[in-house]
Enzyme design. Sequence first.
Site, PDB file in Angstrom:
ATOM      1  N   ASP A 337     -25.806 -13.977 -96.352  1.00 29.38           N
ATOM      2  CA  ASP A 337     -24.496 -14.604 -96.381  1.00 29.38           C
ATOM      3  C   ASP A 337     -23.638 -13.840 -97.385  1.00 29.38           C
ATOM      4  O   ASP A 337     -24.157 -13.069 -98.199  1.00 29.38           O
ATOM      5  CB  ASP A 337     -24.642 -16.071 -96.784  1.00 29.38           C
ATOM      6  CG  ASP A 337     -23.396 -16.875 -96.478  1.00 29.38           C
ATOM      7  OD1 ASP A 337     -22.473 -16.335 -95.852  1.00 29.38           O
ATOM      8  OD2 ASP A 337     -23.349 -18.061 -96.873  1.00 29.38           O
ATOM      9  N   ASP A 655     -27.131 -21.188 -97.581  1.00 27.92           N
ATOM     10  CA  ASP A 655     -27.021 -22.351 -98.457  1.00 27.92           C
ATOM     11  C   ASP A 655     -26.681 -23.631 -97.697  1.00 27.92           C
ATOM     12  O   ASP A 655     -26.939 -24.717 -98.169  1.00 27.92           O
ATOM     13  CB  ASP A 655     -25.976 -22.118 -99.552  1.00 27.92           C
ATOM     14  CG  ASP A 655     -24.616 -21.699 -98.992  1.00 27.92           C
ATOM     15  OD1 ASP A 655     -24.454 -21.708 -97.747  1.00 27.92           O
ATOM     16  OD2 ASP A 655     -23.719 -21.379 -99.785  1.00 27.92           O
TER      17      ASP A 655
END
Length: 935
Positions: A337, A655
């Site tokens: 990410d 996350d």
Amino acid sequence: MSEQVQRDAKKTPQDYAKEPVASVYNDFGTSAAGLTSDEAAKRLRQYGPNEIQKSKKQSQLKAFLKNFTSLMAWLLWVGGIIAVVAGMMELGIAIWAVNIINGVFSFWQEHAAQKATDSLMKMLPTYVNVHRDGQLTQIETTELVPGDVFDLQAGDAVSADAMLIQASSMQVDQSALTGESVPESKSVDYDPGEGQFAEANLIYEGTNVVAGTGTAVALATGMTTEFGKIAQLTQQQTHQDSPLTLELNRLTRQLSIIAIGIGILFFVLAIFVVKYPVAKSFIFALGMIMAFIPEGLLPTVTLSLAQGVQRMAKKHALVKDLNSVETLGETTVICSDKTGTLTQNQMTVNHIWLPFREYDVKGTGYVANGKILRRGHHVHLEDEPELKTLLEISAIDNDTRVQQGNDSKEAPKLLGTPTEAAMIIMAEKGGVNADELNKQMPRVKELTFDSVRKRMSTLNKLPNGGLRINVKGSLGDMLSQCSDVLDKGETVRPITDADKKAAMKAEQDYAESGLRTLAVAYRDIPADQVPANLDDLTVDTCESNLILVGQAAMADPARPEIFQAVKECHDASIRIIMVTGDSPVVARNVAAQIGIVSSNQARVITGTELADMSKDDLKAAFKEELIFARVAPEQKYKIVSTLQEMGEIVASTGDGVNDAPALKKANIGVAMGVTGTDVAKDAADMVLTDDNFASIVAAIEEGRTVYSNIQKFLTYILTSNVDEAIPSVLFLLSRGLIPLPLTVMQILTIDLGMDMIPALGLGAERAEPGIMKEPPRAQTSHLLTKNVLWRAFAWYGMIGAVVSAGGYFFVNYLNGWPSVALAADGTKGYITATTMTLACVIFVQMANVMNCRTRNASVFSIGLWKNFKINVGIVVAFLILIALMHAPILQGVFQTGPLHWQEWVFLVCIPLPVFFIEELRKKIVRGRQPSTQVE
């Protein structure tokens, strides 16, 4: 009423978003006043608690027992049984003890890691303000049901998928679902927005309100929410054995075949060549089998993994499963990410554009740790009135505040949106304080931001009694509302087409560099024109005939350590693929800036494109540099699974709940400990306590070290097998004329005691220099390689065998051989000779354990005595040898006795030559082959 809700349960929140509020009230049997307590209780029984169910964890008993049922463990259980049946009770108990100690140690390590992970898991908000029985009351979030009406304000976590019925300046951080770092503006009006979960009037469980207030009606709770559906998808995935587990099983089968084959061969030869009795031949063969079974393999692997876990924890990487450590070392691709992992997740203004001048803004993050520069020199606001105007508007037209930590280690706390925080900090760097400015120019009205006009305005009272309309927003939507421009010398003049083109070009140039821009404008209302009723000041009357001041260009800066981490990945032949929910332009520029791709011309595949791509198309695309932007949860899963089909070992970071399926599917799922959701942490194999990509690289180095250490241990224990076997071969080749130089119990003493303790120290060895300059080991490579076998059997082993056999004959020489026969079994001379052979093996292994600490690097380069566990192991092995020589109870069991001074002189002379012969070999190899490959 409950029946009506059940009947319409097939509708999704996205369906309800398009309907009038009255229709939603009707379907859910509710109203603006909310449900009654009785109805809420009925629905709670019908739908269950509003909570995300965790995946069922393995029971503690099963988790404990699995450590005693691996292939190697079964081999040791059987070996112990055979020893007991053969009448060697002490041996059987010793083998079982090794198994038990290893199993308990493994369980304890994994249990400790799981406890640490559990402590990081963040639960959903505990309370929510809900309208029940016509009154606002506070209840636990687990009691929230479909049809409940609840209130939200900045800082609240959303506890259900819901439709807004009231909203004021509401902005919601949906990064847990979308991966997009910029908050979404929310309103009561339906707008589908761009991408998934972008409906303006819907809010989702697991997201957070960062600005404004609102009231919403719950449409879905618990596992029926979008958050819950993705969590359920994650929990349905099956567990797969790690590459290390599969490799250890393979190694166990290999060594078992070798050991049993050698045992059968020695059994047959003992009977037919030496004419040994069957019973004695069986015990002799059993000794050979046990000699070639690495009883210390499991404890060493466990210790090596546990040491890796501990070192990784110090580097902010918490591993939940011990075997995941080694898998990290095999990683060939990292799907990462962007926001918060590669970048700091702290939006920062770094350029200011005025119609006639540009400025650089130094410093990063939510701390005023930099200055505003013009041509490299600090600016003074008294000399830059136009800049001062821009900074004041940026600070005062702002609902966000940044609370600084109590010390340098405590991160600033953001109360609002990242974009507004960047504007606040920019103003502070120029010397403008928002709180002080608000006292001088108090706010009298706000025109909240919405996604249609893409602007926010505040009306502040001027000291002369007039009002200033402060406006910030998208440049494209702002220009049409501007009639003038603020020029040099605070001159206000009509805006021209050239001004607009210059502003738009600046915005485009910033965008191509991966920067977002925010335009700033204003208009003053003289005191005598301020209406008595401020309600007359609407969006249409205020946000027109504005004066354009300039633009602020901002970005989420890369972490300072990311550049070195990315370089290390490239050096280690590990590919990094950015998979983000952010925009393609920003993703491409960040990737190019930090070195993930070689240029900002790399191909970007959006979620929309990815949805239309076949697996074959995607595989073909992976042959070039790629970046993925605006991807949905199932698409991240598709990316990871496609790479795995191509033979890659994939580590995937994330996350949000949207990352959980990919985290579970990946060979190594890496969740963020600070910003990560509990679903992501539950799905992951490793949790980063600092959300830092560099911690992944450090963890990969530890993973490689673990595998290297297991190979070092394997080399070491196989070396002593040759020392033990060659004397027995002499016994067979001489048809018994050379008595057995080592007894079965002495062989097992080496394997289970004196060899194992120093060997465990190899499992704690730190990384060799250059380990991250090598490519990941191929999946076709194995622990037991030709190189390992050559070093163990043909090099270390033969040296040890010559020395130990030499020690045996040296004792006999001192007793008159060859004039007299070799000492026979049962005599004092035989006991001394076998003790000497045992001691020679131990002293050779003292040198070999040092030699095995590196493959080709000099041991001096890593510190001769730096491994404390090996140092202790050598001392313990020596003390055990002394005890075997002099303790009467042990002398009887192991057929040992004391040595004379001549034998001790022989022993003391063994380690140094063995050590330096290997140092010479390593030096020759380094000269011929500067860099070595992973074995």
